[in-house]
Motif scaffolding. Structure first.
Motif, PDB file in Angstrom:
ATOM      1  N   VAL A 185     -28.563  31.838 -26.263  1.00 23.48           N
ATOM      2  CA  VAL A 185     -29.496  32.641 -25.108  1.00 23.48           C
ATOM      3  C   VAL A 185     -30.571  31.983 -24.761  1.00 23.48           C
ATOM      4  N   LYS A 186     -30.396  30.735 -24.773  1.00 19.33           N
ATOM      5  CA  LYS A 186     -31.551  29.938 -24.316  1.00 19.33           C
ATOM      6  C   LYS A 186     -32.215  30.151 -22.935  1.00 19.33           C
ATOM      7  N   ASP A 187     -31.173  30.137 -21.877  1.00 18.53           N
ATOM      8  CA  ASP A 187     -31.891  30.334 -20.346  1.00 18.53           C
ATOM      9  C   ASP A 187     -32.698  31.556 -20.511  1.00 18.53           C
ATOM     10  N   LYS A 188     -32.657  32.466 -21.294  1.00 16.79           N
ATOM     11  CA  LYS A 188     -33.392  33.935 -21.188  1.00 16.79           C
ATOM     12  C   LYS A 188     -34.624  33.580 -21.917  1.00 16.79           C
ATOM     13  N   LEU A 189     -34.888  32.761 -22.773  1.00 12.70           N
ATOM     14  CA  LEU A 189     -36.045  32.540 -23.736  1.00 12.70           C
ATOM     15  C   LEU A 189     -37.117  31.948 -22.668  1.00 12.70           C
ATOM     16  N   SER A 190     -38.418  32.606 -23.196  1.00 11.92           N
ATOM     17  CA  SER A 190     -39.738  31.904 -22.564  1.00 11.92           C
ATOM     18  C   SER A 190     -39.650  30.464 -22.698  1.00 11.92           C
ATOM     19  N   ASN A 195     -39.458  25.353 -26.056  1.00  3.87           N
ATOM     20  CA  ASN A 195     -39.982  24.114 -26.525  1.00  3.87           C
ATOM     21  C   ASN A 195     -39.718  24.199 -28.166  1.00  3.87           C
ATOM     22  N   ARG A 196     -40.148  25.569 -28.521  1.00  2.00           N
ATOM     23  CA  ARG A 196     -40.073  25.546 -30.100  1.00  2.00           C
ATOM     24  C   ARG A 196     -38.826  25.516 -30.655  1.00  2.00           C
ATOM     25  N   LEU A 197     -37.694  25.880 -29.928  1.00  2.00           N
ATOM     26  CA  LEU A 197     -36.265  25.665 -30.246  1.00  2.00           C
ATOM     27  C   LEU A 197     -35.846  24.287 -30.724  1.00  2.00           C
ATOM     28  N   GLU A 198     -36.530  23.165 -29.947  1.00  2.00           N
ATOM     29  CA  GLU A 198     -36.416  21.954 -30.322  1.00  2.00           C
ATOM     30  C   GLU A 198     -37.273  21.337 -31.416  1.00  2.00           C
ATOM     31  N   THR A 199     -38.398  22.031 -31.686  1.00  2.00           N
ATOM     32  CA  THR A 199     -39.484  21.541 -32.661  1.00  2.00           C
ATOM     33  C   THR A 199     -39.565  22.342 -34.010  1.00  2.00           C
ATOM     34  N   ASN A 200     -39.860  23.730 -33.751  1.00  2.00           N
ATOM     35  CA  ASN A 200     -40.086  24.645 -34.892  1.00  2.00           C
ATOM     36  C   ASN A 200     -39.318  25.901 -34.697  1.00  2.00           C
ATOM     37  N   PRO A 201     -38.136  26.196 -34.609  1.00  2.00           N
ATOM     38  CA  PRO A 201     -37.461  27.273 -34.234  1.00  2.00           C
ATOM     39  C   PRO A 201     -37.987  28.488 -34.956  1.00  2.00           C
ATOM     40  N   LEU A 202     -38.334  28.495 -36.360  1.00  2.00           N
ATOM     41  CA  LEU A 202     -38.761  29.709 -36.886  1.00  2.00           C
ATOM     42  C   LEU A 202     -40.006  30.265 -36.355  1.00  2.00           C
ATOM     43  N   ARG A 203     -40.917  29.436 -35.618  1.00  2.00           N
ATOM     44  CA  ARG A 203     -42.101  29.824 -34.961  1.00  2.00           C
ATOM     45  C   ARG A 203     -41.810  31.013 -33.764  1.00  2.00           C
ATOM     46  N   ILE A 204     -40.603  30.927 -33.325  1.00  2.00           N
ATOM     47  CA  ILE A 204     -40.103  31.752 -32.370  1.00  2.00           C
ATOM     48  C   ILE A 204     -39.839  33.090 -32.573  1.00  2.00           C
ATOM     49  N   LEU A 205     -39.985  33.388 -33.911  1.00  2.00           N
ATOM     50  CA  LEU A 205     -39.696  34.702 -34.413  1.00  2.00           C
ATOM     51  C   LEU A 205     -41.271  35.215 -34.383  1.00  2.00           C
ATOM     52  N   ASP A 206     -42.580  34.582 -34.120  1.00  2.00           N
ATOM     53  CA  ASP A 206     -43.808  34.867 -33.956  1.00  2.00           C
ATOM     54  C   ASP A 206     -44.161  35.027 -32.416  1.00  2.00           C
ATOM     55  N   SER A 207     -43.095  34.953 -31.482  1.00  2.00           N
ATOM     56  CA  SER A 207     -43.542  35.080 -30.194  1.00  2.00           C
ATOM     57  C   SER A 207     -43.929  36.591 -29.794  1.00  2.00           C
ATOM     58  N   LYS A 208     -44.885  36.261 -29.036  1.00  2.00           N
ATOM     59  CA  LYS A 208     -45.305  37.918 -28.442  1.00  2.00           C
ATOM     60  C   LYS A 208     -44.583  38.039 -26.883  1.00  2.00           C
ATOM     61  N   ASN A 209     -43.863  37.212 -26.549  1.00  2.00           N
ATOM     62  CA  ASN A 209     -43.025  37.571 -25.067  1.00  2.00           C
ATOM     63  C   ASN A 209     -42.427  38.646 -25.116  1.00  2.00           C
ATOM     64  N   GLU A 210     -42.457  39.704 -24.407  1.00  2.00           N
ATOM     65  CA  GLU A 210     -41.545  41.033 -24.600  1.00  2.00           C
ATOM     66  C   GLU A 210     -39.884  40.610 -24.409  1.00  2.00           C
ATOM     67  N   ASN A 211     -39.616  39.892 -23.447  1.00  2.00           N
ATOM     68  CA  ASN A 211     -38.270  39.269 -23.471  1.00  2.00           C
ATOM     69  C   ASN A 211     -37.765  38.672 -24.701  1.00  2.00           C
ATOM     70  N   ASP A 212     -38.543  37.876 -25.246  1.00  2.00           N
ATOM     71  CA  ASP A 212     -38.260  37.099 -26.606  1.00  2.00           C
ATOM     72  C   ASP A 212     -38.107  38.118 -27.726  1.00  2.00           C
ATOM     73  N   LEU A 213     -38.933  39.112 -27.761  1.00  2.00           N
ATOM     74  CA  LEU A 213     -38.798  40.070 -28.782  1.00  2.00           C
ATOM     75  C   LEU A 213     -37.328  40.978 -28.733  1.00  2.00           C
ATOM     76  N   THR A 214     -37.213  41.258 -27.473  1.00  2.00           N
ATOM     77  CA  THR A 214     -35.861  41.949 -27.082  1.00  2.00           C
ATOM     78  C   THR A 214     -34.732  40.955 -27.764  1.00  2.00           C
ATOM     79  N   LEU A 215     -34.554  39.788 -27.356  1.00  2.00           N
ATOM     80  CA  LEU A 215     -33.459  38.871 -27.768  1.00  2.00           C
ATOM     81  C   LEU A 215     -33.497  38.812 -29.133  1.00  2.00           C
ATOM     82  N   LEU A 216     -34.522  38.805 -29.797  1.00  2.00           N
ATOM     83  CA  LEU A 216     -34.973  38.344 -31.553  1.00  2.00           C
ATOM     84  C   LEU A 216     -34.180  39.788 -32.086  1.00  2.00           C
ATOM     85  N   GLN A 217     -33.941  40.994 -31.260  1.00  2.00           N
ATOM     86  CA  GLN A 217     -33.392  41.884 -32.016  1.00  2.00           C
ATOM     87  C   GLN A 217     -31.975  41.637 -32.510  1.00  2.00           C
TER      88      GLN A 217
END
Length: 416
Positions: A185-190, A195-217
């Protein structure tokens, strides 16, 4: 006029009493739990934090105040304490003196962030660390200590969120599955999450972006990847804090932002803070001491933001301050008697009586006004009649009662 650096704040005399109350109360509670204070320099070699926190973290990449000194060495103002504390423990061989260390700290820290209410570029933290135990009881003690700290200063309502990152092996398996999903779902991420996907993917779970939060469900959940040892450890932690009467909420997306965490992680939040509701947190870091050249040692700790704690107390009308106002104000009726006032003030201070006196040779009326302004409980008047009689006039500022007291025993009077 030269002003303070943006993102820093003067702590003025009219508010320092609140700070003193929190710090002194936290000190007492820490000692009740058997924790000893440790202080480190406010700057360290940059590698302390780049190695300890992780090169891919936001703190190291974006927020550290790093500079080159005159010896051409890279130094950094400390952005957090755990890495610096571990450096000190290893360097000073503290674990050789005791197989279990209980340590606490209080002081200023520095991060280059966008200043806002409760978030400054120089901020203050209290923290506690327990080094030497791999058992879930140590995790539970950390949370019990934090709970006692909160209650001791007047914070009775807060939310505790907990999660487990598992062992290094189970965490790696989870990260592999998380990355596999996120790449689909990379194309839909903020942009930040890309950027975090390449360096620190766990930090994506901390995202405050609403679209990211929907994808993380639909993303995999780390708790599903725990090995038996990690799962049993986490279950024991939850059981221990529940038996101690502490409510918690399981949050499988909670990861904290630092690379050294494994197994239990937790965070404290308060609705009194609004959107930026976190005021502390911590977790296990079983591999960090070895990274600094020490023997493999399990550890767990947490840190609390003091500015945010004070903000919670202010917004819930729970602010308390240490009483530092003078117990006694010495009024000198005649400037020629100032040496007598100085002598009397010295005797009273030797008995731990907070005592101030006039230094501007003002009138008695002006001195009485000043005594009232500074909140003195009593006024002691030094005049010619008093000196000749061998007495002093004492006035209770709350009741207006006035009486004589022998000079020779004035320091033994109860001025509480």
């Amino acid at each position: 006029m030269i002003q303070a650096v943006r993102g820093t704040k003067d702590i003025l005399p009219d508010t320092i009493g609140y700070w003193d109350f929190v710090e002194s109360t936290f000190r007492k509670v820490s000692h009740l739990f058997g924790y000893k204070e440790l202080r480190t320099p406010i700057f360290e070699k940059t590698e302390v934090f780049s190695r300890g926190i992780g090169d891919a973290t936001d703190i190291v990449n974006k927020e550290m105040y790093t500079f080159t000194d005159k010896g051409d060495e890279s130094l950094t103002l400390r952005p957090e304490m755990t890495a610096a504390l571990v450096r000190s423990v290893v360097q000073n061989s503290l674990l050789r003196e005791s197989p279990l260390l209980r340590l606490w700290y209080f002081g200023p820290f520095f991060r280059f962030e966008r200043p806002q209410k409760g978030r400054l570029r120089q901020f203050h933290q209290y923290g506690a660390e327990c080094l030497g135990s791999a058992n879930p009881e140590a995790d539970a003690e950390m949370i019990l200590l934090a709970d006692s700290l909160f209650k001791s200063v007047g914070i009775s309502e807060y939310n505790l969120f907990i999660n487990s990152l598992g062992s290094n092996e189970s965490r790696k398996k989870y990260i592999d599955e998380l990355v596999y999903y996120l790449k689909s779902v990379k194309d839909k991420l903020s942009e930040e999450s890309k950027n975090r996907l390449e360096t620190n993917p766990l930090r994506i779970l901390d995202s405050k972006n609403e679209n990211d939060l929907t994808l993380l469900q639909e993303a995999p959940v780390i708790l599903d990847f725990l090995d038996d040892g990690s799962r049993n450890h986490f279950e024991d932690v939850k059981r221990l804090i529940a038996e101690a009467g502490i409510d918690y909420t399981l949050n499988p997306r909670l990861v904290r932002g630092l690379d050294y965490y494994n197994h239990t992680v937790f965070e404290f939040q308060s609705s009194a803070l609004g959107a930026q509701d976190s005021f502390g947190g911590g977790g296990r870091y079983n591999n960090l001491i070895e990274q600094f050249g020490g023997t493999p040692t399990s550890a767990v700790g947490f840190a609390l933001g003091i500015e945010r704690i004070l903000l919670i107390l202010e917004r819930t009308d729970k602010l308390q301050e240490s009483d530092s106002s003078p117990q006694v104000y010495i009024v000198t009726a005649n400037p020629e008697l100032i040496s007598h006032s100085i002598s009397i003030a010295g005797k009273m201070r030797s008995k731990n009586i907070r005592t101030v006196m006039d230094l501007q040779k003002r009138s008695i009326k002006s001195q009485m006004k000043e005594a009232n302004k500074v909140g003195a409980k009593y006024v002691v008047i030094v005049g010619e009649d008093e000196i000749s009689e061998g007495t002093l006039t004492v006035k209770n500022m709350q009741t207006s009662e006035q009486f004589k007291q022998p000079i020779t025993s004035i320091e033994n009077f109860n001025f509480e």
